[in-house]
Scaffold this motif. Structure first.
Motif, mmCIF file in Angstrom:
data_model
loop_
_atom_site.group_PDB
_atom_site.id
_atom_site.type_symbol
_atom_site.label_atom_id
_atom_site.label_comp_id
_atom_site.label_asym_id
_atom_site.label_seq_id
_atom_site.Cartn_x
_atom_site.Cartn_y
_atom_site.Cartn_z
ATOM 1 N N GLY A 12 0.882 -1.117 -0.089
ATOM 2 C CA GLY A 12 0.222 -0.005 -0.011
ATOM 3 C C GLY A 12 0.657 1.359 0.066
ATOM 4 O O GLY A 12 0.480 2.358 0.662
ATOM 5 N N THR A 14 1.577 3.741 -2.151
ATOM 6 C CA THR A 14 0.907 4.891 -2.833
ATOM 7 C C THR A 14 -0.285 5.438 -2.020
ATOM 8 O O THR A 14 -0.828 6.631 -2.202
ATOM 9 N N GLY A 15 -0.683 4.784 -0.798
ATOM 10 C CA GLY A 15 -1.848 5.445 -0.085
ATOM 11 C C GLY A 15 -0.994 6.426 1.024
ATOM 12 O O GLY A 15 0.115 6.783 1.088
ATOM 13 N N SER A 16 -1.873 6.772 2.066
ATOM 14 C CA SER A 16 -1.602 7.936 2.792
ATOM 15 C C SER A 16 -0.382 7.440 3.878
ATOM 16 O O SER A 16 0.509 7.995 3.935
ATOM 17 N N ILE A 17 -0.715 6.087 4.386
ATOM 18 C CA ILE A 17 0.274 5.635 5.438
ATOM 19 C C ILE A 17 1.501 5.217 4.306
ATOM 20 O O ILE A 17 2.949 5.383 4.914
ATOM 21 N N HIS A 40 -2.229 -0.447 -5.922
ATOM 22 C CA HIS A 40 -3.320 -1.228 -6.625
ATOM 23 C C HIS A 40 -3.493 -0.866 -8.124
ATOM 24 O O HIS A 40 -3.103 -1.680 -8.902
ATOM 25 N N ARG A 41 -3.802 0.525 -8.212
ATOM 26 C CA ARG A 41 -3.970 0.920 -9.682
ATOM 27 C C ARG A 41 -3.269 2.352 -9.724
ATOM 28 O O ARG A 41 -3.131 2.737 -10.878
ATOM 29 N N GLN A 42 -2.574 3.153 -8.986
ATOM 30 C CA GLN A 42 -1.915 4.165 -9.031
ATOM 31 C C GLN A 42 -0.412 4.240 -9.679
ATOM 32 O O GLN A 42 0.473 4.029 -8.880
ATOM 33 N N ALA A 127 -0.779 -1.375 9.869
ATOM 34 C CA ALA A 127 -1.850 -0.082 9.947
ATOM 35 C C ALA A 127 -3.248 -0.704 9.550
ATOM 36 O O ALA A 127 -4.170 -0.312 9.986
ATOM 37 N N LYS A 129 -5.792 -2.488 9.974
ATOM 38 C CA LYS A 129 -6.464 -2.835 11.158
ATOM 39 C C LYS A 129 -7.681 -3.878 10.650
ATOM 40 O O LYS A 129 -8.205 -4.747 11.621
ATOM 41 N N GLU A 130 -8.233 -3.499 9.661
ATOM 42 C CA GLU A 130 -9.271 -4.658 8.993
ATOM 43 C C GLU A 130 -8.815 -5.991 9.063
ATOM 44 O O GLU A 130 -9.534 -6.833 9.445
ATOM 45 N N ASP A 154 -1.368 2.172 14.048
ATOM 46 C CA ASP A 154 -2.732 2.968 14.310
ATOM 47 C C ASP A 154 -2.062 3.644 15.628
ATOM 48 O O ASP A 154 -1.663 3.355 16.687
ATOM 49 N N MET A 213 -6.069 11.199 5.422
ATOM 50 C CA MET A 213 -6.046 9.869 5.356
ATOM 51 C C MET A 213 -6.859 9.442 4.197
ATOM 52 O O MET A 213 -7.382 10.318 3.612
ATOM 53 N N GLY A 214 -6.823 8.224 4.031
ATOM 54 C CA GLY A 214 -7.214 7.504 2.799
ATOM 55 C C GLY A 214 -8.814 8.060 2.741
ATOM 56 O O GLY A 214 -9.317 8.184 4.101
ATOM 57 N N MET A 275 1.148 10.778 11.217
ATOM 58 C CA MET A 275 1.356 9.244 11.521
ATOM 59 C C MET A 275 2.818 8.952 11.617
ATOM 60 O O MET A 275 3.328 7.862 11.698
HETATM 61 P P1 NDP Z 1 -5.252 4.948 1.311
HETATM 62 O O1 NDP Z 1 -6.596 4.514 0.700
HETATM 63 O O2 NDP Z 1 -4.766 6.242 1.102
HETATM 64 O O3 NDP Z 1 -4.319 3.737 0.498
HETATM 65 C C1 NDP Z 1 -4.532 2.491 0.438
HETATM 66 C C2 NDP Z 1 -3.395 1.765 -0.215
HETATM 67 O O4 NDP Z 1 -3.690 0.479 -0.422
HETATM 68 C C3 NDP Z 1 -3.055 2.362 -1.626
HETATM 69 O O5 NDP Z 1 -1.735 2.221 -1.974
HETATM 70 C C4 NDP Z 1 -3.775 1.472 -2.597
HETATM 71 O O6 NDP Z 1 -3.406 1.416 -3.765
HETATM 72 C C5 NDP Z 1 -3.891 -0.065 -1.993
HETATM 73 N N1 NDP Z 1 -4.921 -0.857 -2.396
HETATM 74 C C6 NDP Z 1 -6.344 -0.419 -2.233
HETATM 75 N N2 NDP Z 1 -6.979 -1.577 -2.515
HETATM 76 C C7 NDP Z 1 -6.082 -2.567 -2.773
HETATM 77 C C8 NDP Z 1 -6.426 -4.002 -3.207
HETATM 78 N N3 NDP Z 1 -7.659 -4.328 -3.426
HETATM 79 N N4 NDP Z 1 -5.183 -4.608 -3.207
HETATM 80 C C9 NDP Z 1 -3.992 -3.945 -3.141
HETATM 81 N N5 NDP Z 1 -3.679 -2.841 -2.719
HETATM 82 C C10 NDP Z 1 -4.743 -2.052 -2.414
HETATM 83 O O7 NDP Z 1 -5.364 4.333 2.724
HETATM 84 P P2 NDP Z 1 -4.452 4.694 4.025
HETATM 85 O O8 NDP Z 1 -3.146 4.919 3.721
HETATM 86 O O9 NDP Z 1 -5.370 5.805 4.699
HETATM 87 O O10 NDP Z 1 -5.014 3.560 4.983
HETATM 88 C C11 NDP Z 1 -4.361 2.296 4.918
HETATM 89 C C12 NDP Z 1 -4.663 1.347 6.041
HETATM 90 O O11 NDP Z 1 -4.124 1.964 7.245
HETATM 91 C C13 NDP Z 1 -6.120 1.230 6.355
HETATM 92 O O12 NDP Z 1 -6.438 -0.075 6.779
HETATM 93 C C14 NDP Z 1 -6.358 2.283 7.438
HETATM 94 O O13 NDP Z 1 -7.203 1.689 8.163
HETATM 95 C C15 NDP Z 1 -5.123 1.959 8.059
HETATM 96 N N6 NDP Z 1 -4.754 3.252 9.026
HETATM 97 C C16 NDP Z 1 -4.540 4.545 8.195
HETATM 98 C C17 NDP Z 1 -4.211 5.823 8.823
HETATM 99 C C18 NDP Z 1 -4.123 7.062 8.374
HETATM 100 O O14 NDP Z 1 -3.625 8.021 8.900
HETATM 101 N N7 NDP Z 1 -4.193 7.147 6.865
HETATM 102 C C19 NDP Z 1 -4.191 5.809 10.555
HETATM 103 C C20 NDP Z 1 -4.381 4.421 11.001
HETATM 104 C C21 NDP Z 1 -4.422 3.291 10.282
HETATM 105 P P3 NDP Z 1 -3.871 2.762 -4.986
HETATM 106 O O15 NDP Z 1 -3.248 3.660 -4.368
HETATM 107 O O16 NDP Z 1 -3.089 2.195 -6.167
HETATM 108 O O17 NDP Z 1 -5.196 2.581 -5.055
#
Ligand code: NDP
Ligand code: MG
Length: 397
Positions: A12, A14-17, A40-42, A127, A129-130, A154, A213-214, A275
């Motif tokens: 993950g 490319t996401g916020s964490i 995933h797609r980015q 991170a 938690k699910e 978290d 956050m995401g 974070m």
């Molecule tokens: P984001 O939506 O910002 O990022 C999610 C990441 O997961 C991206 O890299 C995305 O890729 C990837 N992803 C999404 N769907 C899939 C899939 N089906 N298969 C593989 N990769 C996938 O989320 P956050 O960073 O905000 O959160 C991530 C986790 O951390 C969550 O479980 C959240 O509860 C937990 N968390 C987040 C906090 C925060 O401050 N953001 C704080 C505490 C916990 P792409 O970008 O390509 O779509």
């Protein structure tokens, strides 16, 4: 480990964490190197990250995206190898070279690679938690069996981890800990009239007052399902029964959680809501390293407020306590129904105020059983998604 550096896989990325994790990695090139980055797609964002961090592997969802990314990287002279699909996520989470895995995929999709990291004895920075909510018992068993270490990302659980006594083993008995106080900001709708919640838009729900956050976790924060998931997460991480986990609304998000002891002491962890603090803590534990987070200025903050959660305004919090007490597959059903309801709300197919109805209807509809294998958990997840999707369709007619 290469040349004294710890090798990390960021699931993950490319996401916020993921982005915050790479920021901490980049501050310590002497300590950390990247083994794999996944998205995933980015694709374009992952491409930029590969140029900056030169991982051995990058993973995306589809073979077409993988081919496109591979061609882009080759043209740029970067020798990262691109893989695709869910097995590749498992492979880069469990490869023998890897020391630690940041589990930051959002939702149930993150469970298989996080479990793979547990089985192969990695330091897991959790991170996602699910994954723990869905299959807490199995996950914790795999951590022990695989000789892995599990460090919470978290912010609340990281704060609790920091406040627990040295050598703490799961289970509060004998530790002198009497309560865990999980703080919650209350999200953007803490004081909004309840009859206005039906008209809330995704943009309003994703505008969190303190954290960036995401989108899924932002909506979870607005419904307080995020705190509900975190109560379940605390149960599994620390072995604390539901009655000893209390949610405290603290709108400033400066105290990240507290641990109460038998002698009346209450230990809190404070910091600016960023974070990178828990990420740097878990990456370097037991050492302390620079995270880039601005020092806390108590004079600027001035005051800290607290209030009890209102279970009528935030029914999702009640659903989470209910499934924690029920056990078995109930938390996996709750998680799946929530993922479907939140995605439907973000797509404009479901009102914000109906998210909790979809979850409770799904919980009422799915027959319970013990969560005694991963197949059972994944089957509960699939059935709950089908069921919740049906309720969403009916609600949107
Ligand atoms: P984001 O939506 O910002 O990022 C999610 C990441 O997961 C991206 O890299 C995305 O890729 C990837 N992803 C999404 N769907 C899939 C899939 N089906 N298969 C593989 N990769 C996938 O989320 P956050 O960073 O905000 O959160 C991530 C986790 O951390 C969550 O479980 C959240 O509860 C937990 N968390 C987040 C906090 C925060 O401050 N953001 C704080 C505490 C916990 P792409 O970008 O390509 O779509
Ligand atoms: Mg949190």
């Amino acid at each position: 480990m290469i040349q004294g550096k710890k090798l990390i896989t960021v699931l993950g990325a490319t996401g916020s964490i993921g982005v915050s994790t790479l920021d901490v990695v980049a501050r310590h090139p002497d300590r950390y190197a990247v083994f794999a980055l996944t998205a995933h797609r980015q694709v374009d964002k992952l491409f930029t990250q590969c140029l900056a961090h030169h991982p051995a592997y990058a993973v995306v969802a589809s073979a077409d995206d993988a081919a496109r990314l591979q061609a882009m990287l080759e043209r740029a002279g970067c020798c990262t190898e691109v893989l695709s699909g869910s097995q590749a996520l498992v492979d880069v989470a469990s490869a023998p070279e890897v020391d630690m895995v940041m589990a930051a995929i959002v939702g149930a999709a993150g469970l298989p690679p996080a479990l793979a990291a547990a089985r192969s004895g990695k330091r897991i920075l959790l991170a996602n938690k699910e994954a723990l909510v869905m299959s807490g018992a199995l996950f914790m068993q795999e951590v022990v069996a695989g000789g892995a270490s599990l460090l919470p990302i978290d912010s609340e659980h990281n704060a609790i981890f920091q406040g627990l006594p040295a050598g703490f083993e799961r289970g509060l008995g004998g530790s002198g800990v009497t309560r865990i106080l999980l703080t919650a900001s209350g999200g953007p709708f803490l004081n909004k009239p309840i009859d206005e919640l039906a008209a809330v838009t995704p943009e309003m729900a994703c505008a969190h007052p303190n954290w960036v956050m995401g989108r899924k976790i932002s909506v979870d924060s607005a419904t307080m399902m995020n705190k509900g998931l975190e109560v379940i997460e605390a149960y599994w991480l620390f072995g604390a029964p539901a009655e000893q986990i209390e949610v405290v609304i603290h709108p400033q998000s400066v105290i990240h959680s507290l641990v109460a002891y038998a002698d009346g002491s209450v230990l809190a962890q404070l910091g600016n809501p960023d974070m990178r603090t828990p990420i740097a803590h878990a990456m370097a534990y037991p050492e302390r390293i620079d995270s880039g987070v601005k020092p806390l200025d108590l004079f600027e903050i001035g005051r800290l407020d607290f209030q009890r959660p209102d279970f009528e305004r935030f029914p999702c919090l009640g659903h989470a306590y209910r499934v924690l007490r029920e056990g078995g597959i109930a938390p996996a059903v709750l998680n799946a129904a929530n993922e479907v309801a939140v995605a439907s709300f973000l797509d404009g197919r479901l009102g914000f105020d109906r998210i909790s109805d979809i979850i409770s209807a799904t919980l009422d509809a799915i027959e319970r059983r013990e969560a005694d294998s991963l197949d059972v958990v994944l089957d509960a997840d699939r059935r709950a998604r089908e069921c919740a999707s049906g309720f969403v369709e009916r609600a949107s007619r």
